[in-house]
Every structure is written in C-alpha cells, then in structure tokens.
Enzyme design. Structure first.
Site, PDB file in Angstrom:
ATOM      1  N   SER A  51       0.827  -1.202   0.000  1.00 19.05           N
ATOM      2  CA  SER A  51       0.000   0.000   0.000  1.00 19.05           C
ATOM      3  C   SER A  51       0.870   1.265   0.000  1.00 19.05           C
ATOM      4  CB  SER A  51      -0.952  -0.042   1.195  1.00 19.05           C
ATOM      5  OG  SER A  51      -1.978   0.911   1.070  1.00 19.05           O
ATOM      6  N   ASP A 107      -9.980  -5.260  -4.048  1.00 15.64           N
ATOM      7  CA  ASP A 107      -9.315  -4.434  -3.040  1.00 15.64           C
ATOM      8  C   ASP A 107     -10.264  -3.289  -2.701  1.00 15.64           C
ATOM      9  OD1 ASP A 107      -7.728  -2.505  -1.696  1.00 15.64           O
ATOM     10  OD2 ASP A 107      -5.920  -3.167  -2.740  1.00 15.64           O
ATOM     11  N   HIS A 155      -7.205  -6.107   0.318  1.00 16.03           N
ATOM     12  CA  HIS A 155      -6.083  -5.167   0.316  1.00 16.03           C
ATOM     13  C   HIS A 155      -4.847  -5.672   1.062  1.00 16.03           C
ATOM     14  CE1 HIS A 155      -3.961  -1.437  -0.014  1.00 16.03           C
ATOM     15  NE2 HIS A 155      -3.882  -1.306   1.291  1.00 16.03           N
TER      16      HIS A 155
END
Length: 259
Positions: free
Chosen positions: A93, A194, A224
C-alpha cells in the site's frame, strides 16, 4: 508511548542480499511480519522498520507526516546498503509508494522493487476537502483489516488523523512525479478485489515507471492486506523467485516477466 504488541520493528541478519520491507499507512510491521520471516528463513538479511507515529495510537500519528515516514525507510535502506552487496525494496500500500520513491532516489543502489497493492492517490471527494477539513475534524474512520481470510486481522488504527491523510495526499503527488525515475526491475502484485486501493493505482504506476523488466501478478483470493490473506504464500514465493532471478543463488525463478 509503548509500541503495541505485535507492531514491533523486525530485523534479521542473513546473507549478502538484503530486503527492506515498508508497511502501510496507519498499519504496522505486523502486516508484513510473515513475509519478513519467510525471507529471513531463506537466508536473506531483512529490515522491517516501524514508521514514526505508527504502532502506538493515532494521536501520535497526527504529529507526523510523509517526511518522517520516508526518512525512516531511507535510513533503514542506507544501513542495509552498508551491510549487503545487493538490496531490494518492497512494500504494501503506502509502503509500496515509499519503496518506489526509494528506487527513484537511490538508482543503482537498489537491485529491484516489489510492491503489493501499491497506493498512488487518495481517492474520493474527501481528498479534495482535506486541506480545509483537517482543520475542522481531527479524524475519520480507519482503513485496517481489509482481508478476505476469516480470522485474519491487521494491527492498525481504527481512526485516521486527517493531518496525516493530507500529508499522505501530498506524498502520493510527489511520488507520482518521480515514477519515471524508477528504472529497476519491478514486481507488482495486486488483489483482484481491493476495497482500499483501486486497480487504477497499479495501472498508473505501471504506465509511468521506466522499468523494462516488469512483472504483474493478479491475486484472485485476497483483499487489500494480501500479505495476511489467502494469497500470502504466493506473494512470498513470487518475491523470492524475483529476487533469486536478479541475485544469483537466492530462491528460484518466479513468474515470467511480461514484455
């Protein structure tokens, strides 16, 4: 402020190939610990730092910004470079954005980049109001634990400080402008579903980097936080194969790179 149990930084002294792992926004090393241990068990030197303001309480994070987070991973990278012959950077991320900026800034000192569900932009209408709303409201709801696997939990904050979110927005803009400076081999793994970072972020990154050795892997069973999800083992194996292809004697061949 004491670090939450499980959120501690991790380091393992292994061989001459090193890997720096960068965790995500409001998260902690806990989300990448299994990945770090997997690589460590296979003889790599591994660094997984705790970003400033993370792993304690959201009030601490409200006092930090992207400059603090990036300075921490930059420091960890320089330590690895002093210790290892070849160094790779990886992240989840926002950690993916941190890894990409390290690659843009450090050039040949980094042998390759691995990113999982990398973030490139703060999405939604709220992103446009952050410059003002951060002065009116302290926090918004958290984004942790977007995981398909039953029982798996990410150790992250249940609130997002808006000052930190505004800093994150500025950081993504900065990194987006620097992506053409990324020339290293790149392995990008993204989840098909996600709920935090859309596929458009990965597409944007792939369209802007200058890397010619690029591999994209779609994770079909994870959300995610894929490093704690059903596809975690695949992420670990693909990353080891990628590193092994570029650093002789480590791991095995991973997914074939696309043209």
């Amino acid at each position: 402020m004491p670090v939450l149990p499980g959120a501690e930084p991790y380091r393992h002294e292994g061989g001459e190939v090193g890997v720096l792992l960068c965790h995500g926004f409001t998260g902690s090393p806990q989300s990448l610990r299994p990945w770090a241990e997997y690589l460590a068990e296979r003889g790599l030197t591994v660094a997984l730092p705790l970003l400033p303001g993370h792993g304690t309480r959201w009030e601490d994070m409200a006092l930090t910004g992207w400059q603090d987070w990036y300075a921490e991973v930059d420091r960890a990278l320089r330590t690895l470079r002093d210790r290892c012959e070849r160094v790779f950077v990886a992240g989840l991320s926002m950690g993916g954005a941190l890894a990409l900026r390290l690659a843009a800034k450090h050039g040949e000192d980094i042998a390759g980049v691995v990113v999982v569900n990398p973030a490139n932009k703060v999405h939604g209408l709220s992103a446009y109001t952050l410059p003002v709303s951060r002065h009116l409201v302290r926090t918004t709801r958290g984004i942790a634990s977007d995981i398909a696997k039953e029982g798996a939990v990410e150790l992250g904050y249940d609130r997002v400080p808006l000052h930190a979110a505004h800093s994150l927005r500025n950081f993504f803009r900065l990194v987006d402008g620097e992506l053409p400076q990324v020339t290293q081999p790149l392995l990008l793994l993204r989840s098909d579903r996600d709920h935090i970072v859309p596929a458009a972020d990965s597409a944007r990154i792939l369209s802007r980097v200058s890397s010619t050795d690029v591999t994209e892997v779609v994770l079909e069973q994870s959300y995610h936080v894929a490093t704690l999800d059903h596809d975690a083992d695949r992420i670990f194996e693909e990353s080891l194969g990628f590193i092994g292809r570029l650093a002789t004697g480590v791991g095995k061949e991973g997914t074939t790179a696309r043209g």
